[in-house]
Design an enzyme around this catalytic site. Sequence first.
Site, short mmCIF file in Angstrom:
data_model
loop_
_atom_site.label_atom_id
_atom_site.label_comp_id
_atom_site.label_asym_id
_atom_site.label_seq_id
_atom_site.Cartn_x
_atom_site.Cartn_y
_atom_site.Cartn_z
N SER A 18 -9.66 -0.81 7.32
CA SER A 18 -9.10 -0.78 5.97
C SER A 18 -8.40 -2.07 5.56
CB SER A 18 -8.11 0.39 5.85
OG SER A 18 -8.78 1.61 6.02
N LYS A 35 0.85 -1.20 0.00
CA LYS A 35 0.00 0.00 0.00
C LYS A 35 0.88 1.24 0.00
CE LYS A 35 -3.92 1.90 2.68
NZ LYS A 35 -4.77 1.64 3.88
N SER A 74 -9.41 1.58 3.14
CA SER A 74 -8.64 2.41 2.23
C SER A 74 -7.63 1.63 1.40
CB SER A 74 -7.91 3.49 3.04
OG SER A 74 -7.01 2.92 3.98
#
Length: 608
Positions: free
Chosen positions: A180, A82, A156
Site C-alpha cells: 500500500s 492516511k 490502500s
Amino acid sequence: MAEANRPLNGLSFEIARLHASYASCISPLDVIDEVQARIAAAADPGIFLHLTEPEQLRRQALELGSFDPAALPLWGIPFAVKDNIDCAGAPTTAACPAFAYRAEADATAVARLRAAGALMVGKTNLDQLATGLVGVRTPYAVPRNPIDPSRIPGGSSSGSAVATACGIVSFALGTDTAGSGRIPAGLNNIVGLKPSLGSISTKGVVPACRTLDCVSIFALTTNDAWRVLCAAAGFDGADPFSRPLPAPRLQSPPVPVRVAVPDSASRHFFGDPNAEAGFDSALDMLSDLGADLVPIDFSPFFDVASLLYEGAWLAERLAAIEEFAAKSADALHPVTAEIIDGAGKLTAVDAFRGIYRLKELERKCETIFKPLDIMAVPTVPRFYTLDEVVAEPILTNSRLGTYTNFVNLLDLCALAVPTQSRPDGLPGSITLIARSGQDGLLATMADRLHANAGVSLGATDWEATERLPAHLPPSGVLLAVVGAHMRDLPLNWQLKDRRAEFVEATRTAPRYRLYDLADATPRKPGMIRVERGGASIELELWRLETAAFGDFVAQVPAPMTIGDVTLEDGTVAKGFLVEAAAIEHAPDITHHGGWRAFLGAVDKAAPR
C-alpha cells in the site's frame, strides 16, 4: 483566491524549494493559504476525509518561531496523513464511518514529524481498513488518479498518494502491509518509501496485520522521502513491534551493484505490453548506472506472496477488528467484508501451517538472494482502469500485489521510484528491494534512477531541485587482516561469503610483532602490539557492512581477537590480534614483514 492573486501559484512544494523560499520571501502562512487553494483547485472530494482548520494550522505555524531548518528539519513543510493513523483531536475513520473515533494523541510517527516542524494539513482516504491495493474500496468518493482519471489511484493509501502527486502537500504518510505504500506511488508518478519493519513506530496506527504493518512515506523525490524517514524513524519503547535499528544512513552501492531481476518465466504483466516495455526501459537505466542485472526465478517469492491472504496473516486481519466486525458487519465495504469473512473460517492449525511454510520459503529465498545486493521489480504489473476493477475486484487486486506482497513477510525494505514514461504516456515505476536496514542503499540507487529518468514530479510540471549527495563516504567497517583471511588464502571465503569489499593492501604502523601459530588449522599468524621493538606488518583492508562485521566477529575463535590496529598512515581500523598466551612458544616471524612473505619462505625451504 484568484490565480493572478496567488503569489505562490506554481511554487514547487519540494522541501528544498520551500525552505529556500522561507529563507528569502515567504512565510508558512502563505503556504497554508496556498495549500487551501490547491485543495480547492483539485476539486476532488475523494482525497481528504478530514481537513485541519486553517486557523489551527496558522496557530501551529506561528508556534514554529523564526525559520530554523537546522533545529527543525521539516520547518513549515505541509504534509497529509492516511486516515488509519492517529492525529490528536482529529477523527480516525479508516474509511469506515461506523469505526470512527476521535484520536486523543498523535501516533508516534506524526508526533515526531510535528516535532521536526511539519504542518499536518489533513487526513486522507484509503481502501477501507487498509484492505486493498486498488484505492476504490471506500464508502466515500474515490480519489481521482491525477495522471489519468479513468485509471485507479492505487491503494490502500490512495488519498495520500494523490495529495502528494497533485502538489497539495510536500509529503504524506501511508501504511504498507502488502504494497500500500508502493502501488499508489507507481500509479501516481511519485516516490513510495516502505522502510524496514519496525524502523518507524506503528503506535497509533489502526492495525491491518500488526506483525507486518509499516508506516510508509510518499514524496515527490527520494531526497524528500529520505528527509522524512530521518525525522520519523527511531525506536519506540511503547510500540512492541518497534525495533532498535541503527539510524537511517545513506549507503554507496557496491561496484558493480548486483541486481536480481525476474527471469523470463517470472515476468507477469497480465496483458499490459506498455508495462513490460516500461520495465525493460527501467532495467536499461539500471544497466547504464553500472548495475549487473542477474535474472532469477521468483517462484519462491511468489509462493511467499500467496501466504499473505491465507492462514496466519488473513486471520491476523480479523484479529485487528474482530470485535467491531462482529457487531457492525453491515458497516464494512462488501469486498472488505468478503475478505474478512474468509478469516473466520480459519483455525489455529491453519495459522501454524502458514508460519511453518513461510519459514521453509524464507530459506529458499535467502539462498537465492544471498549473492545479490538488491532486487528490481515492476511496481505495478498492469495499470488497471476503474472499469476493470469494478468488473473483477478480487482478481485485479491480487494481480497488483504480484511484486509487493512478499516484501514484508520476508522482512525486506523497498522503495518505488518513477522512471521514464511508458510508451502510452502513463508513468513508469520500478521498485527496488533490499534486506532490512539497507534503506539507504535503496535511496541512493532510486535517487540516481529518478534523476536520469528526466520526468516531472507527480502530476505537476515541476522539476526536482535537490538530490541526495552524489558522492557518499563508503559505508561499513574497515577490517585489517594479516593472515589466512587475505586474498587467495584458506579463510578468505569467510569474508567473501559476507560480501566484504577489498579496499587495499597496506601496512601497520611499526608497533607490532608477528608470530607463526603453527598448530592452528588452517595455519595462521598471530599479531601483537608491543611498546618497543615493533615493526611494520603487511596486511589487507576489507570493508564489511556493520551487520556482516558483527556476524563475522562472533565467529572468531580464541586465541584470536579483534581490536584496534593502527595503520602506517595513522588510520585506526578493526583488525586481527592474538592473546599473549598464544605466542609463548610460537616462532617470531616479524622479520619476514608479513604472512605472505613467510609462506613464500617456507615454500622455498620445503624439500623438493
